[in-house]
Structures are given as structure tokens and as C-alpha cells.
Design a protein around this motif. Structure first.
Motif, PDB file in Angstrom:
ATOM      1  N   GLN A  61       0.839  -1.198   0.000  1.00  0.00           N
ATOM      2  CA  GLN A  61       0.000   0.000   0.000  1.00  0.00           C
ATOM      3  C   GLN A  61       0.885   1.264   0.000  1.00  0.00           C
ATOM      4  O   GLN A  61       0.636   2.212  -0.753  1.00  0.00           O
ATOM      5  CB  GLN A  61      -0.892  -0.059   1.251  1.00  0.00           C
TER       6      GLN A  61
ATOM      7  N   ALA B 103       2.531   1.687  -3.310  1.00  0.00           N
ATOM      8  CA  ALA B 103       1.559   2.142  -4.320  1.00  0.00           C
ATOM      9  C   ALA B 103       1.349   3.645  -4.235  1.00  0.00           C
ATOM     10  O   ALA B 103       1.362   4.343  -5.251  1.00  0.00           O
ATOM     11  CB  ALA B 103       0.231   1.406  -4.154  1.00  0.00           C
ATOM     12  N   ILE B 104       1.157   4.160  -3.015  1.00  0.00           N
ATOM     13  CA  ILE B 104       0.853   5.591  -2.942  1.00  0.00           C
ATOM     14  C   ILE B 104       2.107   6.450  -2.776  1.00  0.00           C
ATOM     15  O   ILE B 104       2.043   7.651  -2.986  1.00  0.00           O
ATOM     16  CB  ILE B 104      -0.177   5.942  -1.835  1.00  0.00           C
ATOM     17  N   GLY B 105       3.241   5.817  -2.453  1.00  0.00           N
ATOM     18  CA  GLY B 105       4.436   6.613  -2.179  1.00  0.00           C
ATOM     19  C   GLY B 105       5.454   6.654  -3.302  1.00  0.00           C
ATOM     20  O   GLY B 105       6.257   7.584  -3.367  1.00  0.00           O
ATOM     21  N   LEU B 106       5.457   5.668  -4.185  1.00  0.00           N
ATOM     22  CA  LEU B 106       6.531   5.601  -5.180  1.00  0.00           C
ATOM     23  C   LEU B 106       6.044   5.598  -6.621  1.00  0.00           C
ATOM     24  O   LEU B 106       6.846   5.739  -7.532  1.00  0.00           O
ATOM     25  CB  LEU B 106       7.380   4.334  -4.959  1.00  0.00           C
ATOM     26  N   LEU B 107       4.770   5.404  -6.821  1.00  0.00           N
ATOM     27  CA  LEU B 107       4.312   5.229  -8.202  1.00  0.00           C
ATOM     28  C   LEU B 107       3.326   6.311  -8.615  1.00  0.00           C
ATOM     29  O   LEU B 107       2.558   6.808  -7.803  1.00  0.00           O
ATOM     30  CB  LEU B 107       3.651   3.850  -8.353  1.00  0.00           C
ATOM     31  N   LYS B 108       3.367   6.630  -9.880  1.00  0.00           N
ATOM     32  CA  LYS B 108       2.384   7.544 -10.460  1.00  0.00           C
ATOM     33  C   LYS B 108       1.110   6.761 -10.775  1.00  0.00           C
ATOM     34  O   LYS B 108       1.134   5.555 -10.957  1.00  0.00           O
ATOM     35  CB  LYS B 108       2.909   8.098 -11.793  1.00  0.00           C
ATOM     36  N   ARG B 109       0.002   7.502 -10.877  1.00  0.00           N
ATOM     37  CA  ARG B 109      -1.196   6.880 -11.428  1.00  0.00           C
ATOM     38  C   ARG B 109      -0.867   6.319 -12.802  1.00  0.00           C
ATOM     39  O   ARG B 109       0.003   6.839 -13.488  1.00  0.00           O
ATOM     40  CB  ARG B 109      -2.300   7.928 -11.575  1.00  0.00           C
TER      41      ARG B 109
ATOM     42  N   MET C 295      -5.355   2.640  -7.207  1.00  0.00           N
ATOM     43  CA  MET C 295      -4.637   3.852  -7.533  1.00  0.00           C
ATOM     44  C   MET C 295      -4.474   3.984  -9.057  1.00  0.00           C
ATOM     45  O   MET C 295      -3.557   4.634  -9.536  1.00  0.00           O
ATOM     46  CB  MET C 295      -3.279   3.887  -6.827  1.00  0.00           C
ATOM     47  N   GLU C 296      -5.347   3.306  -9.774  1.00  0.00           N
ATOM     48  CA  GLU C 296      -5.402   3.379 -11.237  1.00  0.00           C
ATOM     49  C   GLU C 296      -4.156   2.811 -11.904  1.00  0.00           C
ATOM     50  O   GLU C 296      -3.787   3.214 -13.005  1.00  0.00           O
ATOM     51  CB  GLU C 296      -5.619   4.828 -11.715  1.00  0.00           C
ATOM     52  N   MET C 297      -3.459   1.901 -11.203  1.00  0.00           N
ATOM     53  CA  MET C 297      -2.301   1.272 -11.825  1.00  0.00           C
ATOM     54  C   MET C 297      -2.734   0.008 -12.560  1.00  0.00           C
ATOM     55  O   MET C 297      -3.775  -0.558 -12.269  1.00  0.00           O
ATOM     56  CB  MET C 297      -1.253   0.967 -10.764  1.00  0.00           C
TER      57      MET C 297
ATOM     58  N   ASP D  20       6.916  -0.187 -14.730  1.00  0.00           N
ATOM     59  CA  ASP D  20       7.585   0.639 -13.731  1.00  0.00           C
ATOM     60  C   ASP D  20       8.099  -0.157 -12.545  1.00  0.00           C
ATOM     61  O   ASP D  20       8.903   0.352 -11.756  1.00  0.00           O
ATOM     62  CB  ASP D  20       6.601   1.690 -13.207  1.00  0.00           C
ATOM     63  N   LEU D  21       7.606  -1.379 -12.388  1.00  0.00           N
ATOM     64  CA  LEU D  21       7.908  -2.133 -11.176  1.00  0.00           C
ATOM     65  C   LEU D  21       7.577  -3.595 -11.443  1.00  0.00           C
ATOM     66  O   LEU D  21       6.680  -3.896 -12.224  1.00  0.00           O
ATOM     67  CB  LEU D  21       6.995  -1.622 -10.047  1.00  0.00           C
TER      68      LEU D  21
END
Lengths: 479, 479
Positions: free
Chosen positions: A194, A197-203, A224-226, A253-254
Motif C-alpha cells: 500500500q 503504491a501511494i508513495g513511489l508510483l504515479k497513477r 490507484m489506477e495502476m 515501472d515495477l
């Protein structure tokens, strides 16, 4: 609600039930639009005949508080409040529907609820059985608090120092050299994902993972729209040869992987494959999240070292947890990685829950530092091995003609694939009626319509046998 | 890092430091682009002269591992890896910068870090002082685990049944009648806000709150692209007369308020005002989040009942916590509200961390159910009152000519407003140099450039006096 019924009262039971439900509505606990539990369920809750519940519901419907829903069910009416005041009641329904985070899939919500029904044989549950949880040792740890430095205040953003040191020592035993400054304590591995998801990645980021994967059963990235992309898995694990194409096509990205005793397939990534994965992901600048939740739960021999042990330049975020080995209820896990990343995640964690329970962190430090963890592992490995072998025997006895599976060398899971297509939802529901709870393969790969994830960690050995036999019978009917 | 220095070694200290830093770089803990700590800070960490650090840094710079940054500071170079391999190193920096969630404000990050420096007088910290935390009682609770039903597995989505029952009883004593089914256990009040943000609101939603408000110091709503609008506060609390205009102008979706012992102003909403707020927000269909973190910490007499006690139709989500009264480290709070809302939040919670620590939940149940909580409250109320009065005396002695404030009748905070404008950041930094940590008013309202939030809950009484005197002297210089 049940304990408010007075069976010795002069007031008939149906009127008492009517009163209890009316209070829930009047107090706003069941606001307008709420679908109330079914009459069958209410009869269960109150331990009365269904006719008693029906009488109560009829009264409430007559008084305008409840109304029948189209397609069955009963809901709290809207016009209740109109008659009481000129003001329209607050429409929470629109709030409940409009949040950013997706709800759990209905199957998972149903599983979450059913797991707390007594008498259920839980064939899908990915946790240690209560009989494998170390209650005695935990009580001893707690009782020993007298002499220890208990912490009741907030902890440092990265977590309590002692537990981070203990985790660093623990990782060293697995070949991973990392300092306490590069470790973040989290409330279980799921929270690590979690935060990432919210700390390292863009939508709209693209995340690669095994297919099937546990990750598909979560909404942590999708909310998170990934976008998730599945990479095929062979007997040595995830096949990194697909990475270049994925990188090119989706701009990955990951990459998220469970190299040891994969959830849900139980597979183990070979050492060569691990090195190859690191080589390719480096060449394509693809950071990796390594989820090592099951690595310590080997049954036939230790797995190869974690990917993180081969990591030369900090491109791997390593995630570990005590949930699968000591106690899920502790809610203690960790992330090890480059310091700037760990600091970023620690900052986000402070913003979402101000850190993990200091009581749990303190207990975790005691478990990891004192040798208690290793002792306990030795015990549960033996017991899990007995369970695995029993599950394999039951499968052989009941499913040999209808399904295939592999023998896992650790972890909790056997991925069972039926020879022929069958309606998995129906299998799930019919099994539920026979008090057997299974995890359909579609939770982990929407195309896995012939598979289920079987867990040998939770149900008792006799229930494993009974449950597998039941599922085999139902599957035969449906195939 | 410090404990790896060997002061009796034949190897010079600067070479040892060089080696330690090199290892951090090579292991990827300080990847390319990392800004390393300042030379002053490194000298502190290693407890060596600054010249020793300079020698080590010079060596590392000469070997190409570090480079000076424009505008000061030193960072790990990118070309290190180029010389070792043909592969470009992973650029974590872009990941760290690109997450969805905003970083904490730099002031808050600095406060979070400085709070763990020993010798710091923490005038802004909103927590109970360690001397007020119930270590002895908590040890007794833990030691009593032998006879209790400890829970080590996952809990129900809404939280452990016993703690929800204990919370329901606790709320009943405050005039709030709610059933355990309408209660969700969370990891502190902050997590409740986080779950509401991602579970109930759309992006771009408008949230009303007091101005100033604690909510402005968080990014919990802002990170989800929601907008905060401040409502003026008078001596009776938030003024609901502004709601109609806000509803019309911004389409407000939610109102967040701390009616009792407001953070940061210390104010208390009167009973009439509470009823008026409910009346108006009902008329405008505006749901309310009531944050009652401080309600039990009255010093001169109990506050009016919570808003939730007057709630007739479930338009209020009530948030409570043990963090301000028993132990922040427990990370236990609760939300009470309509069942469909609680169920939605429970589902989101399961998806983010699989529930709160069962150890903490168990301890919380013991605290709330056994009378221990009420006993402890009686003790800390007395001690907080002594602290509040001491802080007010110090303010009178040192700040009467330069600032105004009100006497709070509960909670932790005094909102001090200077008569004249002054550069708050400079005040913060100069105070820090004198080992006094303050919370600038701008954290809670970007226009509150003449205010600070003073907390009397954390620093010792002698430190309160010393800290307030120091801040008064610095403020005088700057005004």
C-alpha cells in the motif's frame, strides 16, 4: 443483537425483535437504504424460528420503516424520515459507493465474512491454524515485560530501533546485509505494498507480476489506477525473458514477485533464475519488490537466498513479515531497501497511521532477537510438513482422475487445476453450503477458471481430508 | 553507523569512516543521487572532529563516489556505476518524487526527526509525557495475559468483538448509544481519516473544517486531491452560520470538527452550538466527522456530550482514540457510525493492513472494560491540570507584553498569538538551535503567521518554563 432478547419476558419475542430493529433504524445505525440481513440470517442471529422474524419484519413494514426490495431482500425506507421531519435524510449510500478505493471483490468479502462462521472448513485460508500459533510462548513474552523496556509512546518514523536491529540480524542469517537505517517496520506485508503504491508510483503505472498472483486478489495497485500485467511462470518461477517485451509494450515501472513458495502456486524460483531476473531487470532499469513472506517456511530444504542477497545496487525492495510464521494478528512486517526510498515510505506511513503498534513492535523484537523465532520455525516446519503430506494424500485419493497439482516444497499452498472446465462460482457456493470454504483460482488470475488455491496451513488434518473429498465430489458433479 | 568505529584500531578514523560510507554506497543503501548527511551531522553521528569527516569525504570525492552539490551538500554520484558496468543505475529519485501521496511538509518532517534528539524541549508535541504514560499498569495488563483469551490470528474486519463491546460501553457513558456492529476499530484516529478519505469521498471533494485546524497539518485529504475550506471559530467553537454559503459555493461534501478541546486552539464548542451545528448540517445534508480525541481530558469540568449523542439519523461519524489518554503506541482508535458506512470502511481497512494489531486490540479491551481507563484518567487529569497552570504562569511571566492566549479547559493545547508579525520560520530555527522545538501556527492555518501551538502535555514543568522563556526572548528579538 442476540443478547438483548429476553426469553423469559412477557413481551413476545417478535415484538422484542421489532423493537431492536426499530432502535437500529432510529439511531441511524441502519440508515435509509440499508439492506437488512435476510430473514434466515436474522433467525440465526436471534436463534428463533423464521416465522418469529417474519412477524417482526411484517410489523416494521406495515409501520413504513422497512420495505421489500425488488429482487428480494428488505431495506430501510427513505420516507420514514419524511414523515418525521421536513428534512431529507443524509444519503450515505452515495458516499459508500463513491470512494476512491475499490471495494474488495464480492467473493473476497464473502470469504472474509464466512471465515468467522464456526464449523466452516477453511480450505483456502492462508494463515497458520490456531493450533500452530504460539500462544504459550507469546504469553511468556508478555509476562516478561516487567524486566523489559516497554514502549508506549510513538516510535521513530522507520519504527522502533530494537526491532529494526533484530530484523537486520534476521536478514543477515538469510544472506541479506542491510543496516537498521535501511529498514522500515510496517503493519504487515500488505501495508508495505500500500505504501509503495501511494508513495513511489504515479497513477497509470504498470506493475509486472507472476500470473497467477496473489497481487490480483488485492486492489492495492488497481485502486490507484495502476495496471497489472501478468508474466508466465514455469517450473523455475517467473520467466524474466518476457520482461523486455513488457517493458517495451507497457513501459513497466515495477516488478512484484514472490520467489519462494509462491502464492498461489507454491512454486520456488531457482537460484539461476533469480540471478537471471536481477540481470534482466537491471538491464531494463526495472525495480523489484521481493515478497518473502513464505521464505522461512521451507519443508524439504532451504530455498535459494532471497533476490535481495544478490542485489548490488539497491534495485530491490525486500518485504518480510511475521504474519505467516508467528502471528498474523501482530501485524508486523518490514521493508528493506535504499535509504531515500525507505525514508519516503516512512514519511507516508507517518501520514497514514503514525507507525505500527509499539506493543507489537516490542513483541516482534523479543521474538526475533531471542532465538524464539528460530525455535518456533523448527516446530511449525515439522507440523506443516505433516499437513502438506496429508493434503497430498487426500488429493491423490479423491482428485487423481479429475485434477493435477504439484508438490510444494514450502509455504502454505497447492494449486489444483481440474482437467475440465467447470463453473467455479457454483463450486464455491455449493461447497459453502456444505460448510467448506475454497479460494477460486479466478481471484489470482481471471483466466484460471479451472483452478483453486488449496491451503494446508489452516484446517485440521481430518478437515483437510473431509474438505478435499467434498470439493472433489462437487467438482465431479459440475464437470 | 557510529558503533562500527573502532577507536583502538591502527586504521585512522577517517579511513574507517570512508569505508563505512563506501559500504553504504556499494550495498545500495545510499544509491546514486542520495544527498548524504552534512559534515556537521556526520561529525555528530561518529562523534569525531569535523576535520576527520572532511578527510573521509575528500577521499570519497576523489575516488568519484561522491560529489559536491550546487548550493551545498554532498551527493552520491551517478557515474560510479558507469565505471563498474555498462548498465545505468536505477533512478530511485524519480520514484521517490513521483508517488501519489504528498510528502509531509518539511517543517513536520524536521519536527518528526528532531523529536528523537535527546535534550530537546518539545513545546509542540501533542502527546502525553513519558512520565504520564501508564507503564506500570500496562505491564500488569500484559502479565495478566495468562488467564485471558489472547488473540494471535487475524481479527474480524470490524475488529475484535471484545474491544468493540468495550468501546460501545465506553461510549454509552458519554451519552452515545451505539452497538458493537456499528463500530470499527482502527489504528488511531489518523487512520480513520485516511479510510474516510479513500473510502467515502470522490477526488476533488470539498471538506469543511475549523480554521485553524489540525487537519491542515495532515495531507490525508489533500493527497487524494480533495480541497479543504476553513470555517471561522469564535469562543463557542466553529460557527455553523458559514455552512450554507460554503455548501453553495464549494458544494461541501463533509465537515470535520474537533468540538472538545480543539487542536490547535484548545477551544470547546458549547452545547447550544453543537445542537445548532447538527441542525444546520442536517438541513444541508452535510455529514460530519466528529473527532473526540481529547473529550475525556477535561480539566475543569466535563464538556457537553459529543455531537454523536444528539445524532438522530446517523449523519455523524464519531472518531475516538486511546492515543491521547493511554498510549499513542497502542495505535488503537474507533469509528462509530451507520453500519453500511462502517462496513465499507472495514472493507477498505482489510485491503490496506488486514486490521489493527490483535495484541493492541486485546490490551485496549482490558483497559476499557476493567475500569482501568477511568482510574487512569482521574490521575492524568490532575497532572495535566498542574501542567496547564504552570504553562499559563510561565506565559504570564514572559509573554504578557508580546502575546495573547486563552485558558483551555481541557486537552493539551494553548494557542499563543503574538501581538506583532514575526518571521515564524526564523523563530522555529532559532528555537531549535536552543534545543526548543515549537509547532508554528502556519502548520494549522497558512495565514496564522503570528501564532504557535503550545502543548503542556509533553515537556516537564521545568522545561515548560525554560522553553517558554526561551521562545519569548527569541520572539522579542524578532518582533
Amino acid at each position: 443483537m442476540n443478547n438483548r432478547l429476553n426469553r423469559n419476558s412477557e413481551i413476545p419475542l417478535y415484538q422484542q425483535i421489532e423493537q431492536i430493529i426499530k432502535e437500529k433504524i432510529v439511531k441511524g445505525e441502519w440508515p435509509a437504504g440499508t439492506k437488512i440481513p435476510s430473514q434466515r440470517k436474522l433467525a440465526d442471529i436471534f436463534r428463533v424460528n423464521r416465522s418469529t422474524v417474519t412477524a417482526a419484519i411484517d410489523e416494521l413494514t406495515a409501520s413504513g420503516l422497512l420495505e421489500g426490495k425488488r429482487g428480494g431482500g428488505t431495506k430501510v425506507t427513505n420516507h420514514t424520515w419524511k414523515s418525521l421531519s421536513a428534512v431529507r435524510p443524509l444519503d450515505w449510500t452515495s458516499y459508500v459507493r463513491s470512494g476512491i478505493h475499490r471495494p474488495n471483490s464480492t467473493t473476497i468479502q464473502e470469504i472474509n465474512r464466512q471465515e468467522f462462521n464456526e464449523g466452516m472448513i477453511r480450505l483456502g485460508t492462508g494463515e497458520l491454524s490456531p493450533e500452530l500459533l504460539p500462544y504459550r510462548q507469546m504469553k511468556e513474552v508478555l509476562a516478561g515485560a516487567e524486566a523489559e523496556k516497554l514502549s508506549l509512546g510513538y516510535e521513530e518514523p522507520k519504527g522502533n530501533r530494537y526491532v529494526r536491529e533484530a530484523v537486520a540480524e534476521h536478514l543477515k542469517r538469510k544472506g541479506v546485509n542491510t543496516s537498521p537505517d535501511s529498514i522500515l517496520i510496517v503493519s504487515g506485508a500488505l501495508q508495505a505494498l500500500q505504501l509503495i503504491a501511494i508513495g513511489l508510483l504515479k497513477r497509470k503505472s504498470a506493475v509486472l507480476t507472476e500470473r497467477p498472483s496473489y497481487l490480483y486478489s488485492l486492489h492495492v495497485f488497481q485502486s490507484m489506477e495502476m495496471r497489472l500485467f501478468g508474466i508466465p511462470v514455469d517450473e523455475s518461477g517467473l520467466d524474466p525473458a518476457f520482461i523486455p517485451a513488457c517493458k517495451k509494450q507497457y513501459g513497466a515501472d515495477l516488478l512484484y514477485t514472490i520467489p519462494s513458495f509462491h502464492n498461489p502456486t507454491g512454486r520456488q524460483m531457482s537460484e539461476d533464475r533469480r540471478k537471471e531476473l536481477i540481470r534482466i531487470s537491471k538491464a531494463y532499469s526495472l525495480p523489484i519488490i521481493e515478497d518473502d513472506a513464505y521464505g522461512d517456511l521451507w519443508l524439504d530444504g532451504p530455498p535459494p537466498p532471497p533476490l535481495k542477497a544478490f542485489d548490488q545496487d539497491g534495485s530491490i525492495l525486500y518485504v518480510g513479515t511475521l504474519s505467516k510464521t508467528v502471528s498474523p494478528g501482530l501485524r508486523i512486517g518490514w521493508v528493506a531497501g535504499p535509504e531515500p526510498v525507505i525514508e519516503r515510505l516512512a514519511d507516508i506511513k507517518m501520514q497514514t497511521d503514525y507507525g505500527s503498534s509499539s506493543l507489537s513492535q516490542w513483541a516482534a523484537a523479543k521474538w526475533l532477537a531471542g532465538g524464539l523465532y528460530e525455535q518456533h520455525l523448527a516446530t511449525i516446519r515439522k507440523k506443516l510438513k505433516i499437513r502438506r503430506d496429508a493434503a497430498l494424500r487426500s488429493l491423490k485419493a479423491h482428485c487423481q482422475a479429475i485434477a493435477t497439482w504439484e508438490k510444494p516444497s514450502g509455504g502454505f499452498y497447492i494449486w489444483v487445476t481440474f482437467h475440465k472446465p467447470l463453473p467455479l462460482n457454483t463450486l464455491f457456493e455449493r461447497a459453502l453450503k456444505k460448510n467448506v470454504l475454497i479460494n477460486p483460482g479466478t481471484l489470482y488470475d481471471k483466466e484460471a477458471k479451472q483452478s483453486i488455491r488449496l491451503s494446508y496451513s489452516y484446517a485440521s488434518i481430518s478437515d483437510l481430508e473431509k474438505g478435499i473429498r467434498t470439493v472433489a465430489e462437487l467438482a465431479r458433479e459440475l464437470m
